[in-house]
Scaffold this active site. Structure first.
Site, PDB file in Angstrom:
ATOM      1  N   LYS A 100       0.862  -1.224   0.067  1.00  0.00           N
ATOM      2  CA  LYS A 100       0.083  -0.051  -0.058  1.00  0.00           C
ATOM      3  C   LYS A 100       0.707   1.426  -0.065  1.00  0.00           C
ATOM      4  CE  LYS A 100       0.603  -2.001   3.970  1.00  0.00           C
ATOM      5  NZ  LYS A 100       0.497  -3.098   4.475  1.00  0.00           N
ATOM      6  N   VAL A 127      -4.985  -3.266   0.245  1.00  0.00           N
ATOM      7  CA  VAL A 127      -6.111  -2.813   1.136  1.00  0.00           C
ATOM      8  C   VAL A 127      -6.912  -3.828   1.768  1.00  0.00           C
ATOM      9  CG1 VAL A 127      -7.941  -1.205   1.466  1.00  0.00           C
ATOM     10  CG2 VAL A 127      -6.085  -0.570  -0.154  1.00  0.00           C
ATOM     11  N   ILE A 131      -9.696  -9.339   1.812  1.00  0.00           N
ATOM     12  CA  ILE A 131     -11.048  -8.809   1.495  1.00  0.00           C
ATOM     13  C   ILE A 131     -11.110  -8.207   0.096  1.00  0.00           C
ATOM     14  CG2 ILE A 131     -13.004  -7.475   2.303  1.00  0.00           C
ATOM     15  CD1 ILE A 131     -11.730  -7.152   5.093  1.00  0.00           C
ATOM     16  N   GLY A 182       2.351 -11.985  12.897  1.00  0.00           N
ATOM     17  CA  GLY A 182       2.797 -11.680  11.346  1.00  0.00           C
ATOM     18  C   GLY A 182       1.774 -10.812  10.909  1.00  0.00           C
ATOM     19  N   GLU A 185       3.237  -4.107  10.600  1.00  0.00           N
ATOM     20  CA  GLU A 185       4.559  -3.814   9.570  1.00  0.00           C
ATOM     21  C   GLU A 185       5.835  -3.871  10.115  1.00  0.00           C
ATOM     22  OE1 GLU A 185       3.832  -2.542   6.436  1.00  0.00           O
ATOM     23  OE2 GLU A 185       1.746  -3.376   7.107  1.00  0.00           O
ATOM     24  N   LYS A 200      -4.203   3.554   2.946  1.00  0.00           N
ATOM     25  CA  LYS A 200      -5.324   2.540   2.261  1.00  0.00           C
ATOM     26  C   LYS A 200      -6.568   3.481   2.005  1.00  0.00           C
ATOM     27  CE  LYS A 200      -3.733  -1.631   4.669  1.00  0.00           C
ATOM     28  NZ  LYS A 200      -3.831  -2.303   6.077  1.00  0.00           N
ATOM     29  N   GLY A 297      -2.308 -10.735   7.625  1.00  0.00           N
ATOM     30  CA  GLY A 297      -1.899 -12.373   7.851  1.00  0.00           C
ATOM     31  C   GLY A 297      -1.424 -12.662   6.379  1.00  0.00           C
TER      32      GLY A 297
HETATM   33  N1  HSE Z   1       0.171  -4.305   9.169  1.00  0.00           N
HETATM   34  C1  HSE Z   1      -0.886  -4.460   8.319  1.00  0.00           C
HETATM   35  C2  HSE Z   1      -2.180  -4.318   9.294  1.00  0.00           C
HETATM   36  C3  HSE Z   1      -0.884  -5.320   7.474  1.00  0.00           C
HETATM   37  O1  HSE Z   1      -1.937  -4.678  10.391  1.00  0.00           O
HETATM   38  O2  HSE Z   1      -3.230  -4.279   8.707  1.00  0.00           O
HETATM   39  C4  HSE Z   1      -2.044  -5.515   6.148  1.00  0.00           C
HETATM   40  O3  HSE Z   1      -2.005  -4.492   5.365  1.00  0.00           O
END
Ligand code: HSE
Length: 413
Positions: A100, A127, A131, A182, A185, A200, A297
């Site tokens: 993004k 984004v 989904i 996981g 960022e 986003k 994820g």
């Molecule tokens: N770090 C982002 C989040 C990852 O937690 O949504 C997905 O874009």
């Protein structure tokens, strides 16, 4: 057989390899071709991984290999993702990205290059993780004027806020858990300060209006100032606090912001918890539509990347029109947006009632047992008017006694 390359074998990149392998048959049927991973570009070696024999360290190998038709970028960040993606498009390859930051910063240019080159630049996974939201905006909702997009767009912060709300978890512990799972960022500041959500909502707004939206024009506030006491009030009020990315589009005017917002149980996004994301889209004909699912994820995000690879495979020799032009969309100032405001004030309401009413007008008042403070919920007012009232109140309080306002959270109630 279509050959593809993945750049970045981290959480998402390794997920892409796994999805391609596990769903090989359905992907082949839907893409009309088998998609084979030829290269995986990374600085590291992965000797025990299923892609050990595909690992390369030199981008030029991908750029110069005409057999590679689809390049997947899952490196994150801008450097070297931006030069590699640009070079891939200029070399006539389709590019799919989950990045993004890249799409928000350079999407306009990369979309234009893709158009000129007759290839596709696709970014469904950038984004909402897994989904579907980008494709619905340029396909299913093509006949709509989009009037509002409000989303819980960051899995990490939603996970943290849910843990604080439902389990009384500390901010630090909840963040650590999200990192271990996981979701976060590399630099979690991007999550908790709202920067990720900002990029986003900028991308979604640009998709909705068909013009470039500069993410730097969007007011952005993260969740680092939200405390357990805020959640105690929220519980008493039957509300919750969520990090929203919102944009409202009225004729040519766009207002957008990222901020923690207090919402009630009747809000469509109230029940979006944990790592899940929810995106509420309002169209002028459709009314509201909700998109809900795993917002971060490995496999959910990789699934969205693979869907874009299939779209590229189905359109190997054609460009699918999508995205936005280089025309700039103005974003209205935050001062003009209206909210109710949840405000925590030091001292007792009994002593401060006159000033509260004088500066904020009619309010609902909340008190928690054992605290030397109280909270009020204002009527709806423009942010600029609230700020002026709050500054006036604080100046008077400072002159008179203790410091006044301890916390302010916007409320959509
Ligand atoms: N770090 C982002 C989040 C990852 O937690 O949504 C997905 O874009």
């Amino acid at each position: 057989m279509i050959k593809a390359a993945v750049m970045g074998y981290g959480t998402i990149g390794s997920g892409v390899a796994e999805v391609l392998e596990q769903n090989r048959d359905v992907i082949c049927r839907r893409a009309g071709h088998e998609i084979e991973l030829k290269y995986v570009l990374d600085l590291r070696e992965f000797p025990d991984s299923p892609v050990a024999d595909k690992i390369i360290h030199d981008f030029k190998i991908i750029e110069e290999d005409e057999e590679v038709r689809i390049v997947v970028e899952t490196m994150g960040g801008l450097n070297p993702a931006y030069p590699f993606v640009k070079a891939s498009l200029l070399a006539g390859k389709h590019v799919v990205t989950s990045n993004k930051a890249l799409v928000a910063a350079h999407g306009t240019e990369l979309l234009e290059i893709a158009r000129r080159q007759g290839v596709n630049f696709l970014f469904e996974a950038s984004v909402g993780g897994g989904i579907p939201i980008i494709r619905p905006l340029y396909r299913c909702l093509e006949g709509e004027r989009i009037e509002e997009i409000t989303g819980i767009l960051n899995g990490t912060t939603n996970y943290i806020l849910t843990k604080m709300d439902k389990e009384g978890e500390s901010f630090e512990n909840a963040l650590r858990e999200a990192q271990n799972l996981g979701y976060a960022e590399r630099n979690p500041e991007a999550d908790v300060e709202g920067y990720d959500t900002c990029r986003k909502i900028a991308i979604l707004t640009a998709m909705a209006v068909g013009k470039e939206v500069n993410f730097e024009d969007i007011y952005t506030e993260g969740i680092t100032k939200i405390t357990d006491i805020d959640f105690k009030y929220a519980e008493k009020m039957g509300t919750s606090i969520k990090l929203f990315g919102t944009s409202r589009i009225k004729k040519d005017k766009v207002s957008a912001y990222v901020a923690p917002v207090m919402i009630g149980k009747d809000h469509p996004l109230y029940a979006v918890n944990d790592v899940f994301n929810g995106i509420l889209v309002k169209g002028n004909m459709l009314g509201p539509a909700m998109f809900y699912g795993s917002g971060a994820g490995k496999l959910p995000t990789a699934s969205a990347v693979v869907a874009d690879m299939i779209e590229a495979a189905q359109n190997l020799d054609s460009h699918v029109p999508m995205g936005w032009s280089d025309e700039k969309q103005k974003v209205e100032p935050m001062e003009d947006i209206c909210f109710r405001f949840f405000v925590r004030i030091a001292g007792s309401y009994r002593n401060k009632e006159a000033d509260v009413k004088n500066f904020f007008g009619n309010v609902d008042v909340y008190e928690l047992y054992g605290l030397d403070e109280f909270a009020v919920l204002t009527r709806e007012m423009a942010e600029g008017d609230f700020r002026r009232a709050a500054a006036g109140f604080d100046t008077k309080e400072q002159a008179r006694s203790d410091f006044g306002i301890k916390q302010m959270i916007r409320a959509v109630l």
